[in-house]
Design an enzyme around this catalytic site. Structure first.
Site, mmCIF file in Angstrom:
data_model
loop_
_atom_site.group_PDB
_atom_site.id
_atom_site.type_symbol
_atom_site.label_atom_id
_atom_site.label_comp_id
_atom_site.label_asym_id
_atom_site.label_seq_id
_atom_site.Cartn_x
_atom_site.Cartn_y
_atom_site.Cartn_z
ATOM 1 N NE ARG A 18 30.149 51.443 34.077
ATOM 2 C CZ ARG A 18 29.497 50.482 34.702
ATOM 3 N NH1 ARG A 18 29.911 49.225 34.651
ATOM 4 N NH2 ARG A 18 28.384 50.744 35.364
ATOM 5 C CG ASP A 19 26.603 48.392 32.827
ATOM 6 O OD1 ASP A 19 27.118 47.276 32.710
ATOM 7 O OD2 ASP A 19 25.737 48.643 33.684
ATOM 8 C CG HIS A 210 22.508 50.480 37.101
ATOM 9 N ND1 HIS A 210 23.400 51.228 36.369
ATOM 10 C CD2 HIS A 210 22.752 49.186 36.780
ATOM 11 C CE1 HIS A 210 24.159 50.416 35.638
ATOM 12 N NE2 HIS A 210 23.781 49.169 35.859
ATOM 13 C CG HIS A 212 21.596 45.123 33.973
ATOM 14 N ND1 HIS A 212 22.536 44.918 32.997
ATOM 15 C CD2 HIS A 212 22.132 46.023 34.825
ATOM 16 C CE1 HIS A 212 23.612 45.648 33.258
ATOM 17 N NE2 HIS A 212 23.401 46.328 34.364
ATOM 18 C CB CYS A 243 28.512 42.592 35.434
ATOM 19 S SG CYS A 243 29.975 42.410 36.473
ATOM 20 C CG ASN A 252 22.806 48.622 31.498
ATOM 21 O OD1 ASN A 252 23.733 47.987 31.023
ATOM 22 N ND2 ASN A 252 22.891 49.254 32.646
HETATM 23 N N1 COA Z 1 43.887 51.586 36.783
HETATM 24 C C1 COA Z 1 44.926 51.010 36.106
HETATM 25 N N2 COA Z 1 45.591 49.940 36.533
HETATM 26 C C2 COA Z 1 45.225 49.421 37.724
HETATM 27 C C3 COA Z 1 44.172 49.961 38.473
HETATM 28 C C4 COA Z 1 43.484 51.077 37.956
HETATM 29 N N3 COA Z 1 42.456 51.616 38.590
HETATM 30 N N4 COA Z 1 44.037 49.241 39.601
HETATM 31 C C5 COA Z 1 44.965 48.265 39.552
HETATM 32 N N5 COA Z 1 45.681 48.390 38.427
HETATM 33 C C6 COA Z 1 46.759 47.528 37.953
HETATM 34 C C7 COA Z 1 47.923 47.494 38.904
HETATM 35 O O1 COA Z 1 48.836 48.504 38.599
HETATM 36 C C8 COA Z 1 48.506 46.124 38.624
HETATM 37 O O2 COA Z 1 49.257 46.148 37.439
HETATM 38 P P1 COA Z 1 50.534 45.243 37.245
HETATM 39 O O3 COA Z 1 50.028 43.810 37.265
HETATM 40 O O4 COA Z 1 51.055 45.657 35.904
HETATM 41 O O5 COA Z 1 51.416 45.552 38.392
HETATM 42 C C9 COA Z 1 47.264 45.287 38.357
HETATM 43 O O6 COA Z 1 46.261 46.197 37.917
HETATM 44 C C10 COA Z 1 46.782 44.544 39.575
HETATM 45 O O7 COA Z 1 46.690 45.452 40.652
HETATM 46 P P2 COA Z 1 46.053 45.084 42.073
HETATM 47 O O8 COA Z 1 46.147 46.261 42.967
HETATM 48 O O9 COA Z 1 46.637 43.773 42.549
HETATM 49 O O10 COA Z 1 44.553 44.975 41.729
HETATM 50 P P3 COA Z 1 43.686 43.692 41.507
HETATM 51 O O11 COA Z 1 44.299 42.739 40.533
HETATM 52 O O12 COA Z 1 43.268 43.195 42.825
HETATM 53 O O13 COA Z 1 42.455 44.372 40.748
HETATM 54 C C11 COA Z 1 40.761 46.033 40.364
HETATM 55 C C12 COA Z 1 41.615 45.313 41.381
HETATM 56 C C13 COA Z 1 39.556 46.652 41.056
HETATM 57 C C14 COA Z 1 41.571 47.127 39.716
HETATM 58 C C15 COA Z 1 40.326 45.067 39.279
HETATM 59 O O14 COA Z 1 39.766 43.940 39.892
HETATM 60 C C16 COA Z 1 39.356 45.641 38.305
HETATM 61 O O15 COA Z 1 39.630 46.605 37.594
HETATM 62 N N6 COA Z 1 38.172 45.006 38.195
HETATM 63 C C17 COA Z 1 37.171 45.366 37.239
HETATM 64 C C18 COA Z 1 36.042 46.058 37.929
HETATM 65 C C19 COA Z 1 34.993 46.473 36.931
HETATM 66 O O16 COA Z 1 35.143 47.481 36.258
HETATM 67 N N7 COA Z 1 33.918 45.682 36.818
HETATM 68 C C20 COA Z 1 32.834 45.940 35.981
HETATM 69 C C21 COA Z 1 32.003 47.078 36.435
HETATM 70 S S1 COA Z 1 30.924 46.770 37.779
HETATM 71 ZN ZN ZN Z 2 24.975 47.518 35.263
#
Ligand code: COA
Ligand code: ZN
Length: 307
Positions: A18-19, A210, A212, A243, A252
């Site tokens: 994941r990370d 956690h 890094h 990240c 990490n």
């Molecule tokens: N799984 C699958 N698709 C997802 C989803 C999820 N958990 N959450 C949102 N989506 C999709 C929506 O269906 C939408 O798709 P579309 O454009 O085809 O309609 C799109 O993503 C945008 O959805 P929205 O609700 O507007 O979310 P957002 O764009 O504000 O994004 C997050 C929110 C949290 C989902 C997104 O910012 C994200 O995944 N960030 C990454 C976080 C991460 O893992 N960071 C690293 C670890 S710390």
């Molecule tokens: Zn981390």
């Protein structure tokens, strides 16, 4: 620690798939992810964070989270976790039969906006719903408080602020909280202070550290966290990680280096170091470049004659 003898047992959660993988440029095939997890499942981990149910557009590397969960062979002694950023992710994680959720929110408002595109209050409101959904499905919840020791966007982070958010999540009945040094800004003094506060304030919670190794303080931080009573650590095989939404974030702490150090210090990790080193060598072939692990280059120090 109330004067009781602290346990020597240390629980390690692996976060490389994941990370670690979320910041790799080259897509790692689903079958390779499954093979690596299956191998690591025999190494003695308490938990493996298999993947992340985030938007596939945000993190394309982890778009196959559902398939990876379906493909792995589960060892009943290991908890298979997933990172869950929102309600949609929680529904996917339940469908994939995830053992526990790792929710994420940043203490830094700027990092929360960059990572999750929400304010912290918006995140908290969503996560409150996720926690209720998890409770209805008897699924334990951990909350990872990102940027607990500093943020590359916002700078210094106030430990009082970390405690305030930890209290709000504890009040919702979560099983545990992770204090995450997302951008490698923690130093041993800051770690000891915050970890000791958290351990004292939440005796009922599993508190995970956690770290890094961005600035070379990772294992020093582990030693002070141990002194403060922490017994749960996240680590990443080979030292991969970072990240994608935090400028300059790097790996990490490295799992095999953590286990090697803890073994020498007389802690009981229950981990198989030779198997970890073999897995790290496989990981290096998968990512196609030299990984940060120094232990993979140098090899373990010989076991002491009379420890
Ligand atoms: N799984 C699958 N698709 C997802 C989803 C999820 N958990 N959450 C949102 N989506 C999709 C929506 O269906 C939408 O798709 P579309 O454009 O085809 O309609 C799109 O993503 C945008 O959805 P929205 O609700 O507007 O979310 P957002 O764009 O504000 O994004 C997050 C929110 C949290 C989902 C997104 O910012 C994200 O995944 N960030 C990454 C976080 C991460 O893992 N960071 C690293 C670890 S710390
Ligand atoms: Zn981390």
């Amino acid at each position: 620690m109330n004067g009781a003898t602290p346990t020597r047992r240390v629980h390690i959660a692996e976060v490389v798939t994941r990370d670690g993988f979320q910041s790799e440029a080259q897509f790692i095939p689903t079958a390779d992810k499954i093979a690596l997890i299956d191998r690591m499942s025999r190494a003695g981990y308490a938990a493996i964070e298999v993947s992340s149910f985030t938007s596939p557009k945000a993190i394309p590397m982890l778009a196959d989270a559902d398939t990876v969960f379906a493909g792995i062979s589960r060892n009943p002694a290991v908890e298979y976790l997933a990172l869950v950023p929102n309600l949609r992710g929680a529904e996917r994680a339940l469908a994939a039969r995830t053992d526990a959720f790792n929710l994420v929110m940043s203490i830094s408002e700027a990092h929360n906006q960059a990572n999750l595109r929400m304010s912290r209050e918006q995140s908290f409101a969503q996560l409150q719903e996720v926690i209720a959904l998890a409770a209805a499905h008897q699924t334990p919840v951990n909350v990872s408080l990102s940027t607990s020791f500093g943020c590359s966007l916002a700078g210094w982070v106030d430990p009082d602020e970390v405690m305030r958010w930890a209290i709000r999540f504890a009040d919702l009945g979560v099983r545990g909280i992770s204090l995450c040094d997302t951008t490698g800004m923690a130093d041993p003094a800051a770690v000891e202070a915050l970890c000791a506060r958290a351990v004292a304030a939440f005796p009922q919670l599993q508190i995970t550290a956690h770290f890094h190794n961005t600035r070379g303080m990772g294992l020093a931080n582990v030693v002070t966290a141990l002194q403060a009573g922490i017994r749960h650590f996240d680590a990443s095989l080979g030292g991969l990680g970072g990240c994608p939404y935090a400028p300059g974030a790097t790996g990490n702490i490295c799992t095999e280096e953590l286990v090697h150090m803890l073994d020498l210090m007389g802690y009981d990790t229950g981990m198989d170091l030779p198997l970890l080193l073999e897995s790290a060598a496989l990981l290096e072939r998968l990512v196609g470049r030299t990984i940060p692990s120094q232990l993979l280059r140098a090899g373990p120090v010989p076991v002491r004659a009379s420890a």
